[in-house]
Write a protein that holds these residues in place. Sequence first.
Motif, PDB file in Angstrom:
ATOM      1  N   ARG A   1       0.841  -1.211   0.000  1.00 22.74           N
ATOM      2  CA  ARG A   1       0.000   0.000   0.000  1.00 22.74           C
ATOM      3  C   ARG A   1       0.874   1.259   0.000  1.00 22.74           C
ATOM      4  N   VAL A   2       1.994   1.231   0.735  1.00 20.87           N
ATOM      5  CA  VAL A   2       2.915   2.368   0.744  1.00 20.87           C
ATOM      6  C   VAL A   2       3.447   2.633  -0.661  1.00 20.87           C
ATOM      7  N   VAL A   3       3.860   1.567  -1.350  1.00 24.37           N
ATOM      8  CA  VAL A   3       4.354   1.709  -2.728  1.00 24.37           C
ATOM      9  C   VAL A   3       3.273   2.297  -3.625  1.00 24.37           C
ATOM     10  N   GLU A   4       2.065   1.807  -3.466  1.00 24.68           N
ATOM     11  CA  GLU A   4       0.935   2.276  -4.291  1.00 24.68           C
ATOM     12  C   GLU A   4       0.662   3.769  -4.063  1.00 24.68           C
ATOM     13  N   GLU A   5       0.649   4.187  -2.811  1.00 21.07           N
ATOM     14  CA  GLU A   5       0.344   5.583  -2.495  1.00 21.07           C
ATOM     15  C   GLU A   5       1.479   6.524  -2.941  1.00 21.07           C
ATOM     16  N   ILE A   6       2.734   6.074  -2.792  1.00 19.83           N
ATOM     17  CA  ILE A   6       3.854   6.903  -3.249  1.00 19.83           C
ATOM     18  C   ILE A   6       3.808   7.044  -4.765  1.00 19.83           C
ATOM     19  N   SER A   7       3.468   5.961  -5.457  1.00 17.14           N
ATOM     20  CA  SER A   7       3.355   6.008  -6.924  1.00 17.14           C
ATOM     21  C   SER A   7       2.297   7.026  -7.358  1.00 17.14           C
ATOM     22  N   LYS A   8       1.159   7.033  -6.668  1.00 14.81           N
ATOM     23  CA  LYS A   8       0.092   8.007  -6.974  1.00 14.81           C
ATOM     24  C   LYS A   8       0.591   9.440  -6.773  1.00 14.81           C
ATOM     25  N   SER A   9       1.300   9.654  -5.674  1.00 16.90           N
ATOM     26  CA  SER A   9       1.775  11.002  -5.358  1.00 16.90           C
ATOM     27  C   SER A   9       2.834  11.480  -6.348  1.00 16.90           C
TER      28      SER A   9
ATOM     29  N   THR B   1      15.667  -4.213  -5.460  1.00 20.90           N
ATOM     30  CA  THR B   1      14.504  -4.368  -6.341  1.00 20.90           C
ATOM     31  C   THR B   1      13.793  -3.033  -6.530  1.00 20.90           C
ATOM     32  N   VAL B   2      13.741  -2.570  -7.778  1.00 25.29           N
ATOM     33  CA  VAL B   2      13.061  -1.314  -8.103  1.00 25.29           C
ATOM     34  C   VAL B   2      11.575  -1.593  -8.309  1.00 25.29           C
ATOM     35  N   VAL B   3      10.712  -0.877  -7.579  1.00 26.47           N
ATOM     36  CA  VAL B   3       9.264  -1.033  -7.772  1.00 26.47           C
ATOM     37  C   VAL B   3       8.615   0.206  -8.373  1.00 26.47           C
ATOM     38  N   ILE B   4       9.297   1.345  -8.272  1.00 21.03           N
ATOM     39  CA  ILE B   4       8.824   2.584  -8.929  1.00 21.03           C
ATOM     40  C   ILE B   4      10.047   3.253  -9.544  1.00 21.03           C
ATOM     41  N   GLY B   5       9.910   3.749 -10.764  1.00 19.63           N
ATOM     42  CA  GLY B   5      10.971   4.532 -11.380  1.00 19.63           C
ATOM     43  C   GLY B   5      12.143   3.690 -11.827  1.00 19.63           C
ATOM     44  N   GLY B   6      13.325   4.210 -11.552  1.00 20.66           N
ATOM     45  CA  GLY B   6      14.546   3.530 -11.969  1.00 20.66           C
ATOM     46  C   GLY B   6      15.121   4.044 -13.267  1.00 20.66           C
ATOM     47  N   ASP B   7      14.324   4.834 -14.018  1.00 26.54           N
ATOM     48  CA  ASP B   7      14.818   5.380 -15.291  1.00 26.54           C
ATOM     49  C   ASP B   7      15.903   6.414 -15.026  1.00 26.54           C
TER      50      ASP B   7
END
Length: 489
Positions: free
Chosen positions: A259-267, A302-308
Motif C-alpha cells: 500500500r505504501v508503494v501504491e500511495e507513493i506512486s500516486k503522489s 529491487t526497483v518497484v517505482i521509477g529507476g529510469d
Amino acid sequence: MSREQLVVQRARKSFQTGKTKPLEYRIHQLKSLHRFVSERRKDIADAVKKDLHKSEHGTELFETLGLENEINLAVEKLAEWAAPRPVEKNLLTISDEVYVQPEPLGVVLIIGAWNYPWAVTLQPLVGAIAAGNAAVIKPSEVSPHSAKAMEELLPLYLDKDLYPVVTGGVSETQELLKHRFDHVFYTGSSAVGRLVMEAAARHLTPVTLELGGKSPCYIDKNCDLAVACRRITWGKFVNCGQTCIAPDYILCEPGIQGRVVEEISKSIKEFYTDNPKSFEDYGRIINQRHFKRVMALMEGSTVVIGGDSDESQCYIAPTVLKDVTAESKVMQEEIFGPVLPIIAVSGVDEAIQFINEREKPLVIYVFSPDNKLIRRVIAETSSGGLLANDCLVHFTVNTLPFGGVGNSGTGCYHGRHSFDRLSHLRSCLIKKLNMEGVNSMRYPPHTASKLGWARFFILRRVNLGRLGSVALLAVLAALAAFVAQRFSQ
C-alpha cells in the motif's frame, strides 16, 4: 601572500575598527542583504536553474523565502537579542549587577553547500551580521553558477571588506582553513566535516557543523497512509532528493509495504506527472559524479517505482526500492538522491532498535495517529530533530534550533539560535566597594565560623522574588553588619 590570506586579514582589520558594534550598522547591512534578495531574485533563480534544474518558483520557495524570513526576524528582534540579559543572583551578589552580555566573536568563515546554494550559505550569514561579526563567505564550487553570481553580486550590496566572497575549489577552501578564524560554520558531508573540524582545532576555533546522514522515516500501520505517503513523497523528491533532511529510507511493517508503494506512486504522478523528466518542477542530480554514485547505490535492490535515468542530463526518475535489508548497498551511506528504500520491520520496537544501531541522524520522521507512540520514539531515540506526521517543515520554524548531533553535526542555528551561536555570551558581574564585612568570611585565616557563614551565603536557597528589593537589602545590610562584628572580634 595568498589571495585567501589577504581577504582574511582585510576582514579582521575592518572588524577591529569597531564598525560592526553599533546595532544600526548591523541592521543597515541586514536590510541591504534583504534588498539583494529582492532585487536579484531573477539572477538567483537563473543560477539555480543552471546548477540544479530548479524552477523559478521552486527557487523562491526553497531558497530565498526562508532567507527573507530570517532577515526580517533578525531586524525586528536584534535590539532584544543584543541587550544585556539579567540572571538570577545569590545572596552574595544581591546588591550587584549580574548579567550576560552578547558580544561579537570576530571573523567567521561560512562554508556553504551546493544543494541549496543560497539558503544554507546566506542564512548563517544573517546570524553572523546580526551578532556583529565579519564573515568570509565560501560558496560551494559544486554549484558553480550560484557561486559566481554570489561573488559578483553580493559585494554590490554588502560591505566588501567585512563580508567578502571567496570562490574556488578544494585547494582554496584548504587555504582558507589554514588561517585563524573565530568561528567556522560548515554545511556539507560528515567526511568533509571531520577535515574542517581538524583544521579548526589547530587554532582552537569553535565550529558549527551542519552535516547529514540517513534520516529514517517510520510509518505506523494505523496512520492515514494516503496522507503520510503524499508528504513523504514531497519531502523525499524535492530538489531531486538532494536535501540533508530528506527521508533517507522508510521503516514499515511488511503488511503495509504494498500500500505504501501504491500511495507513493500516486503522489509521484500527482506532483511530477507521468513524465518527470520533462516536468519543470523536477530537478537534476548536481553532476555526473554524483549521478554515478546514486546509480551505483541501487545495485542489488529491487526497483518497484521509477529507476529510469539519463546520464547526459544527470536525470534519475523518482525511484522506490522494496525488500531492502540493512546489508543492501543503498543502506551503507546517505543517498542524497531520488531513491527511497523500504525496509520491513515488525513494528515500532524493531524500528527503534534499527535506528539506535546506527549513527544519530539529522532528523527522525514518524507517521502515526498515536501520540504515545510518537512520544516513545522521542524518548527512546536521539537525533538532531524529530518531526511527526510531516517532512522538512521543521526547518521553516526559526524558533526551533536546527542542527545535528553526533555524526549528523554539532551546533545549531536559525533565528536567535544563530545569533547566540555566533556570539560570545560574556559573563559580567559589577560589584561595589562596600559591604566588606561580608567578604571577611573568605579572607584568611579560614576558621570554622567563617566556613559556616560561607555555607549559609553560598548554599542557602532563598526566593529573592518574595521580598521587595529595599526590604531585602535592609535584611542583608543588617546581616552583613552582624557577620562583620562577629569576624572582627
